[in-house]
Write an enzyme that holds these catalytic residues in place. Structure first.
Site, PDB file in Angstrom:
ATOM      1  N   ASP A   1      44.247  45.617  39.397  1.00 57.50           N
ATOM      2  CA  ASP A   1      45.795  45.274  40.859  1.00 57.50           C
ATOM      3  C   ASP A   1      45.096  44.189  41.728  1.00 57.50           C
ATOM      4  O   ASP A   1      44.226  43.589  42.383  1.00 57.50           O
ATOM      5  CB  ASP A   1      45.818  46.347  41.324  1.00 57.50           C
ATOM      6  CG  ASP A   1      47.355  46.742  41.908  1.00 57.50           C
ATOM      7  OD1 ASP A   1      47.538  45.613  41.626  1.00 57.50           O
ATOM      8  OD2 ASP A   1      47.247  47.160  43.134  1.00 57.50           O
TER       9      ASP A   1
ATOM     10  N   HIS B   1      47.764  36.453  36.991  1.00 59.09           N
ATOM     11  CA  HIS B   1      47.410  36.952  36.139  1.00 59.09           C
ATOM     12  C   HIS B   1      46.570  36.178  35.385  1.00 59.09           C
ATOM     13  O   HIS B   1      45.731  36.734  34.627  1.00 59.09           O
ATOM     14  CB  HIS B   1      48.473  37.486  35.362  1.00 59.09           C
ATOM     15  CG  HIS B   1      50.014  38.495  36.003  1.00 59.09           C
ATOM     16  ND1 HIS B   1      48.844  39.408  36.967  1.00 59.09           N
ATOM     17  CD2 HIS B   1      51.056  37.730  35.925  1.00 59.09           C
ATOM     18  CE1 HIS B   1      50.441  40.000  37.078  1.00 59.09           C
ATOM     19  NE2 HIS B   1      51.677  39.115  37.156  1.00 59.09           N
TER      20      HIS B   1
ATOM     21  N   LEU C   1      30.432  47.777  23.341  1.00 63.71           N
ATOM     22  CA  LEU C   1      30.737  48.102  24.196  1.00 63.71           C
ATOM     23  C   LEU C   1      32.024  48.940  23.756  1.00 63.71           C
ATOM     24  O   LEU C   1      32.421  47.729  23.127  1.00 63.71           O
ATOM     25  CB  LEU C   1      30.661  47.491  25.838  1.00 63.71           C
ATOM     26  CG  LEU C   1      31.935  47.268  26.426  1.00 63.71           C
ATOM     27  CD1 LEU C   1      31.324  48.166  27.861  1.00 63.71           C
ATOM     28  CD2 LEU C   1      32.493  46.238  27.705  1.00 63.71           C
TER      29      LEU C   1
ATOM     30  N   ARG D   1      46.686  54.804  44.990  1.00 61.68           N
ATOM     31  CA  ARG D   1      47.174  55.644  44.206  1.00 61.68           C
ATOM     32  C   ARG D   1      46.264  55.396  42.861  1.00 61.68           C
ATOM     33  O   ARG D   1      45.761  54.747  41.898  1.00 61.68           O
ATOM     34  CB  ARG D   1      48.605  54.980  44.027  1.00 61.68           C
ATOM     35  CG  ARG D   1      49.217  53.743  43.951  1.00 61.68           C
ATOM     36  CD  ARG D   1      50.264  53.474  44.718  1.00 61.68           C
ATOM     37  NE  ARG D   1      50.703  52.070  44.847  1.00 61.68           N
ATOM     38  CZ  ARG D   1      51.430  51.687  45.708  1.00 61.68           C
ATOM     39  NH1 ARG D   1      51.461  52.127  47.315  1.00 61.68           N
ATOM     40  NH2 ARG D   1      51.816  50.031  45.526  1.00 61.68           N
TER      41      ARG D   1
END
Ligand code: IPE
Ligand code: IPE
Ligand code: MG
Length: 241
Positions: free
Chosen positions: A14, A31, A125, A181
């Site tokens: 975020d 972004h 991975l 959150r």
């Protein structure tokens, strides 16, 4: 800073929009920079021996953003996939997408499928990218899958039918960008994950920031409902307790 890396790290990436706005750039530029940050983080996880990295890239609620931001994110995904796959293959990264694919365009879906197929044999991975993902949706789709197959619904069967059913639950969930959150991320799988929140905006989250999170994780005592004394007691006395 050195400490044992968690087996499975999940990240709510975020802060891209705020990073861009602070630089008087369009949000999509944030972004784009976020993709660079993810590339760096994936490499760092490979080097540190992390087995699974799960990232939140687009939530089921992110459709509610302005149309140009949503289309910018879709284009960015398709472009990033075709550009990044060769390096992911070289690094042994296996890509897997989690989320509802039905709502994505044919071009996006084809891009996801191509990238998954191209990296399917890799073993260093597992990189799970949550795209059009919501934790509530995941629980509902798992319950529906079991109901359709006429299977009993219990914690084990439901967990196995979830999008992350084939990998262990995340040990550490990191959220960058200052919010504390979950925002409908891994609701089921986060039951006993350690949560780590930092103010760093995702485009600025680097190896040092990752190591700080891993070091903090190393200080936590994971009790899974037990007491500290039980965790410290040798196995024989634990059985007696
Ligand atoms: C996270 O960054 C990326 C997505 C949700 C796609 P944001 O775009 O939410 O960045 P902020 O929170 O607005 O800064
Ligand atoms: C969560 O971030 C989703 C992703 C990082 C993809 P949001 O920016 O959408 O979360 P809220 O709206 O601040 O809770
Ligand atoms: Mg945000």
């Amino acid at each position: 800073m050195k400490s044992t890396a968690p087996n499975h790290i999940a990240i709510v990436m975020d802060g891209n929009g705020r990073w861009a706005t602070r630089r008087f750039l369009p949000r999509v530029a944030g972004h784009k920079s976020g993709v660079d940050s993810l590339r760096r983080c994936v490499r760092a996880c490979v080097v540190r021996g992390v087995a699974v990295l799960t990232v939140f890239a687009f939530s089921s609620e992110n459709w509610n953003r302005p149309k140009d931001e949503v289309s910018g994110l879709m284009e960015l995904l398709v472009r990033a996939l075709s550009r990044e796959v060769p390096q992911l293959v070289a690094d042994g990264v296996r890509l897997h997408f989690l989320g509802e694919r039905g709502a994505l365009s044919g071009a996006v879906r084809a891009g996801l499928e191509r990238a998954e197929a191209a990296t399917a044999a890799n073993t260093s991975l597992i990189l799970n990218v949550c795209f059009n993902y919501g934790g509530r949706w995941d629980i509902v789709q798992a319950a529906n899958a079991l109901a359709e197959r006429g299977e009993a619904i219990n914690e084990q069967s439901l967990g196995a039918a979830m999008q992350l059913g084939q990998v262990p639950e995340p040990d550490l969930i990191i959220r960058t960008g200052g919010e504390q959150r979950i925002s409908n991320f891994l609701l089921w799988q986060a039951a006993y994950s350690e949560l780590y929140f930092c103010d760093t905006l995702w485009p600025e989250f680097d190896e040092k920031a990752l190591d700080t999170a891993i070091a903090e994780y190393g200080q936590r005592e994971r009790r899974f409902g037990k007491t500290s004394d039980q965790l410290r007691a040798p196995a024989t006395s634990q059985q007696a307790a």
